[in-house]
Write a protein that holds these residues in place. Structure first.
Motif, PDB file in Angstrom:
ATOM      1  N   ARG A  15      15.530  -4.459  -1.193  1.00  0.00           N
ATOM      2  CA  ARG A  15      14.359  -5.314  -1.413  1.00  0.00           C
ATOM      3  C   ARG A  15      13.183  -4.498  -1.946  1.00  0.00           C
ATOM      4  NH1 ARG A  15      15.757  -7.445   3.676  1.00  0.00           N
ATOM      5  NH2 ARG A  15      13.988  -6.326   4.605  1.00  0.00           N
ATOM      6  N   ILE A  16      12.978  -3.296  -1.400  1.00  0.00           N
ATOM      7  CA  ILE A  16      11.864  -2.459  -1.860  1.00  0.00           C
ATOM      8  C   ILE A  16      12.079  -2.042  -3.313  1.00  0.00           C
ATOM      9  CG2 ILE A  16      10.741  -0.228  -1.535  1.00  0.00           C
ATOM     10  CD1 ILE A  16      11.217  -0.563   1.468  1.00  0.00           C
ATOM     11  N   ILE A  17      13.335  -1.659  -3.665  1.00  0.00           N
ATOM     12  CA  ILE A  17      13.614  -1.254  -5.057  1.00  0.00           C
ATOM     13  C   ILE A  17      13.363  -2.424  -5.998  1.00  0.00           C
ATOM     14  CG2 ILE A  17      15.441  -0.513  -6.635  1.00  0.00           C
ATOM     15  CD1 ILE A  17      16.679   1.036  -4.314  1.00  0.00           C
ATOM     16  N   LYS A  18      13.772  -3.643  -5.595  1.00  0.00           N
ATOM     17  CA  LYS A  18      13.561  -4.807  -6.449  1.00  0.00           C
ATOM     18  C   LYS A  18      12.071  -5.106  -6.611  1.00  0.00           C
ATOM     19  CE  LYS A  18      17.970  -7.152  -5.591  1.00  0.00           C
ATOM     20  NZ  LYS A  18      18.641  -8.344  -5.013  1.00  0.00           N
ATOM     21  N   LYS A  19      11.268  -4.912  -5.548  1.00  0.00           N
ATOM     22  CA  LYS A  19       9.838  -5.137  -5.651  1.00  0.00           C
ATOM     23  C   LYS A  19       9.195  -4.152  -6.616  1.00  0.00           C
ATOM     24  CE  LYS A  19       8.973  -7.299  -1.146  1.00  0.00           C
ATOM     25  NZ  LYS A  19       8.401  -8.538  -1.705  1.00  0.00           N
ATOM     26  N   VAL A  20       9.664  -2.885  -6.575  1.00  0.00           N
ATOM     27  CA  VAL A  20       9.141  -1.890  -7.522  1.00  0.00           C
ATOM     28  C   VAL A  20       9.564  -2.243  -8.937  1.00  0.00           C
ATOM     29  CG1 VAL A  20       9.225   0.539  -8.189  1.00  0.00           C
ATOM     30  CG2 VAL A  20       9.069  -0.077  -5.775  1.00  0.00           C
ATOM     31  N   GLU A  21      10.837  -2.693  -9.099  1.00  0.00           N
ATOM     32  CA  GLU A  21      11.309  -3.094 -10.420  1.00  0.00           C
ATOM     33  C   GLU A  21      10.491  -4.275 -10.948  1.00  0.00           C
ATOM     34  OE1 GLU A  21      14.239  -1.933 -12.413  1.00  0.00           O
ATOM     35  OE2 GLU A  21      13.511  -0.232 -11.264  1.00  0.00           O
ATOM     36  N   GLY A  22      10.096  -5.193 -10.056  1.00  0.00           N
ATOM     37  CA  GLY A  22       9.291  -6.349 -10.466  1.00  0.00           C
ATOM     38  C   GLY A  22       7.807  -6.047 -10.526  1.00  0.00           C
ATOM     39  N   LYS A  23       7.452  -4.790 -10.295  1.00  0.00           N
ATOM     40  CA  LYS A  23       6.057  -4.335 -10.356  1.00  0.00           C
ATOM     41  C   LYS A  23       5.174  -5.055  -9.338  1.00  0.00           C
ATOM     42  CE  LYS A  23       6.296  -2.925 -15.199  1.00  0.00           C
ATOM     43  NZ  LYS A  23       5.705  -3.031 -16.544  1.00  0.00           N
ATOM     44  N   GLU A  24       5.816  -5.429  -8.213  1.00  0.00           N
ATOM     45  CA  GLU A  24       5.028  -6.035  -7.143  1.00  0.00           C
ATOM     46  C   GLU A  24       4.345  -4.961  -6.304  1.00  0.00           C
ATOM     47  OE1 GLU A  24       7.307  -8.765  -4.842  1.00  0.00           O
ATOM     48  OE2 GLU A  24       8.336  -9.630  -6.599  1.00  0.00           O
ATOM     49  N   ILE A  25       4.961  -3.802  -6.190  1.00  0.00           N
ATOM     50  CA  ILE A  25       4.342  -2.664  -5.515  1.00  0.00           C
ATOM     51  C   ILE A  25       4.520  -1.431  -6.388  1.00  0.00           C
ATOM     52  CG2 ILE A  25       4.731  -3.624  -3.209  1.00  0.00           C
ATOM     53  CD1 ILE A  25       7.111  -1.766  -2.921  1.00  0.00           C
ATOM     54  N   LYS A  26       3.708  -0.406  -6.090  1.00  0.00           N
ATOM     55  CA  LYS A  26       3.775   0.813  -6.873  1.00  0.00           C
ATOM     56  C   LYS A  26       4.942   1.686  -6.424  1.00  0.00           C
ATOM     57  CE  LYS A  26      -1.214   0.952  -7.652  1.00  0.00           C
ATOM     58  NZ  LYS A  26      -2.453   1.750  -7.466  1.00  0.00           N
ATOM     59  N   VAL A  27       5.337   2.645  -7.271  1.00  0.00           N
ATOM     60  CA  VAL A  27       6.443   3.547  -6.975  1.00  0.00           C
ATOM     61  C   VAL A  27       6.128   4.380  -5.743  1.00  0.00           C
ATOM     62  CG1 VAL A  27       7.794   5.516  -7.824  1.00  0.00           C
ATOM     63  CG2 VAL A  27       7.198   3.637  -9.367  1.00  0.00           C
ATOM     64  N   GLN A  28       4.906   4.893  -5.664  1.00  0.00           N
ATOM     65  CA  GLN A  28       4.541   5.729  -4.529  1.00  0.00           C
ATOM     66  C   GLN A  28       4.574   4.950  -3.226  1.00  0.00           C
ATOM     67  OE1 GLN A  28       3.952   9.168  -4.674  1.00  0.00           O
ATOM     68  NE2 GLN A  28       4.191   8.880  -2.467  1.00  0.00           N
ATOM     69  N   ASP A  29       4.148   3.661  -3.289  1.00  0.00           N
ATOM     70  CA  ASP A  29       4.188   2.841  -2.074  1.00  0.00           C
ATOM     71  C   ASP A  29       5.632   2.607  -1.620  1.00  0.00           C
ATOM     72  OD1 ASP A  29       1.470   2.716  -2.133  1.00  0.00           O
ATOM     73  OD2 ASP A  29       1.416   0.784  -3.196  1.00  0.00           O
ATOM     74  N   GLY A  30       6.518   2.379  -2.576  1.00  0.00           N
ATOM     75  CA  GLY A  30       7.924   2.202  -2.228  1.00  0.00           C
ATOM     76  C   GLY A  30       8.512   3.461  -1.622  1.00  0.00           C
ATOM     77  N   ALA A  31       8.140   4.623  -2.169  1.00  0.00           N
ATOM     78  CA  ALA A  31       8.631   5.887  -1.631  1.00  0.00           C
ATOM     79  C   ALA A  31       8.113   6.113  -0.222  1.00  0.00           C
ATOM     80  CB  ALA A  31       8.222   7.039  -2.557  1.00  0.00           C
ATOM     81  N   ASP A  32       6.857   5.745   0.014  1.00  0.00           N
ATOM     82  CA  ASP A  32       6.291   5.919   1.349  1.00  0.00           C
ATOM     83  C   ASP A  32       6.986   5.007   2.366  1.00  0.00           C
ATOM     84  OD1 ASP A  32       4.566   7.769   0.339  1.00  0.00           O
ATOM     85  OD2 ASP A  32       2.912   6.345   0.042  1.00  0.00           O
ATOM     86  N   LEU A  33       7.289   3.789   1.949  1.00  0.00           N
ATOM     87  CA  LEU A  33       7.958   2.860   2.867  1.00  0.00           C
ATOM     88  C   LEU A  33       9.343   3.368   3.273  1.00  0.00           C
ATOM     89  CD1 LEU A  33       7.008  -0.584   1.260  1.00  0.00           C
ATOM     90  CD2 LEU A  33       6.211   0.336   3.452  1.00  0.00           C
ATOM     91  N   LEU A  34      10.021   4.049   2.350  1.00  0.00           N
ATOM     92  CA  LEU A  34      11.361   4.561   2.640  1.00  0.00           C
ATOM     93  C   LEU A  34      11.342   5.994   3.166  1.00  0.00           C
ATOM     94  CD1 LEU A  34      13.386   3.172  -0.415  1.00  0.00           C
ATOM     95  CD2 LEU A  34      13.254   2.266   1.908  1.00  0.00           C
ATOM     96  N   GLY A  35      10.147   6.566   3.274  1.00  0.00           N
ATOM     97  CA  GLY A  35      10.045   7.935   3.775  1.00  0.00           C
ATOM     98  C   GLY A  35      10.649   8.941   2.815  1.00  0.00           C
ATOM     99  N   MET A  36      10.448   8.742   1.508  1.00  0.00           N
ATOM    100  CA  MET A  36      11.010   9.624   0.484  1.00  0.00           C
ATOM    101  C   MET A  36       9.897  10.149  -0.390  1.00  0.00           C
ATOM    102  SD  MET A  36      14.181   7.117  -0.682  1.00  0.00           S
ATOM    103  CE  MET A  36      14.830   8.315  -1.849  1.00  0.00           C
ATOM    104  N   THR A  37      10.207  11.181  -1.138  1.00  0.00           N
ATOM    105  CA  THR A  37       9.278  11.677  -2.133  1.00  0.00           C
ATOM    106  C   THR A  37       9.323  10.761  -3.345  1.00  0.00           C
ATOM    107  OG1 THR A  37      10.946  13.105  -3.169  1.00  0.00           O
ATOM    108  CG2 THR A  37       9.646  14.042  -1.365  1.00  0.00           C
ATOM    109  N   ARG A  38       8.304  10.851  -4.202  1.00  0.00           N
ATOM    110  CA  ARG A  38       8.272  10.030  -5.420  1.00  0.00           C
ATOM    111  C   ARG A  38       9.467  10.341  -6.311  1.00  0.00           C
ATOM    112  NH1 ARG A  38       4.456   7.382  -8.688  1.00  0.00           N
ATOM    113  NH2 ARG A  38       4.909   7.568 -10.930  1.00  0.00           N
TER     114      ARG A  38
END
Length: 328
Positions: A15-38
């Motif tokens: 779901r987070i990857i799809k939101k980033v793909e749809g430009k609903e959230i930023k890449v950095q925000d998605g990385a933070d939610l998953l506890g990963m680096t950019r």
């Protein structure tokens, strides 16, 4: 982590990857939610675009199971191997390898054939108990010939007398109505007449057909009669293994009511194939046929004697002079 929790985690990643793909959230925000680096999140997104849902659960290094390796055998060749196995269900990978090479000119390693058959479900792993192996050491063809009787159709049916040379695996068999000393003596003469080498020793078991008359016949032909100890068929391992091969490859394929003459005719054809064509996997054979093994011995034991090439052997299928015929 339970299976339910793992499933929810994978769904959240997707779901987070799809939101980033749809430009609903930023890449950095998605990385933070998953506890990963950019950088790690961008790599995960690329894998998701390429492999789909499989990338979410993590991809192992090396070849991917859902991709056909670039060096894998072609689909047509695999189908040909599977078809060959279905037509010859008793042939293993090594036998199929040399048969396809000899008959069709197709060279495939036996390990490749094994993998093809295993993927097709035509071969199963078998657990073999390791046993101590004591090899019978012979130095030339005819030094020791093992002979025995078997009953492929039961004790009430015809018997089969078979003999095999320990060194070269050259074999011959004949069907008789009964297992008697007269038939055993007749079979010995037939074997000696057909063998492309001189026989020095016959090694039977302690069956009633290998008693007085048989012993007299063997010794009258100038050969040694040396039976195995009682109740020890392991000492006649070569001919016991021959029984197993000929039963399934030859005798069980023949109709029970086929006349004896026709059965012996089919046996002659099979043993010609067995000695000239069939490659053997036993110790010391190295995928050679019995005749190849005999020819190898003959060629390795030639020596020059003046203007003649003499073979240090008594009988040979080649047009060369033997020691016996030359009087040396």
């Amino acid at each position: 982590m339970t299976e339910y929790q793992l499933k929810n985690l994978l769904n959240m990643k997707e779901r987070i990857i799809k939101k980033v793909e749809g430009k609903e959230i930023k890449v950095q925000d998605g990385a933070d939610l998953l506890g990963m680096t950019r950088q790690g999140f961008l790599k995960l997104r690329r894998q998701y675009r390429r492999y789909g849902e499989k990338a979410v659960s993590g991809l192992k290094r090396g070849p991917k199971t859902w991709h056909r390796p670039w060096n894998r055998t072609s689909q047509e060749l695999e189908e040909q191997v599977i078809r060959f196995r279905e037509e010859n269900p008793m042939d293993g990978p090594i036998t199929i390898s040399w048969e396809m090479a000899d008959e069709q000119g197709i060279f495939i390693h036996h390990q490749t054939i094994y993998r093809i058959l295993k993927r097709a479900g035509l071969i199963k792993e078998q657990s073999h108990e390791k046993r101590e192996w004591q090899d019978v050491i012979t130095n030339f063809p005819g030094e020791r010939v093992q002979i025995d009787t078997c009953f492929p159709w039961g004790r009430n049916g015809p018997c089969v007398m078979e003999a095999v040379d320990v060194y070269s695996r050259w074999a011959y068999g004949q069907l008789f109505d009964r297992a008697t000393m007269e038939n055993a003596a007749k079979f010995v003469k037939m074997f000696v007449k057909r063998a492309p080498f001189e026989v020095f020793c016959f090694q039977p078991d302690n069956g009633s057909e290998f008693k007085t008359l048989f012993q007299v016949t063997v010794e009258s032909l100038g050969m040694i009669f040396e039976p195995i100890p009682p109740y020890s068929p392991n000492c006649n391992g070569r001919v016991e293994r021959l029984h197993r091969t000929t039963k399934y490859r030859l005798y069980y394929q023949l109709p029970y009511n086929l006349p004896m003459e026709e059965k012996n005719y089919q046996a002659e054809i099979y043993f010609h194939y067995y000695n000239w064509k069939r490659r053997h996997q036993g110790i010391g054979m190295n995928l050679k046929t019995p005749m190849m093994k005999i020819q190898e011995y003959v060629l390795n034991n030639l020596y020059s004697n003046g203007n003649l090439t003499v073979i240090q052997y008594t009988t040979c299928i080649f047009p060369c002079l033997s020691l016996k015929s030359s009087g040396l």
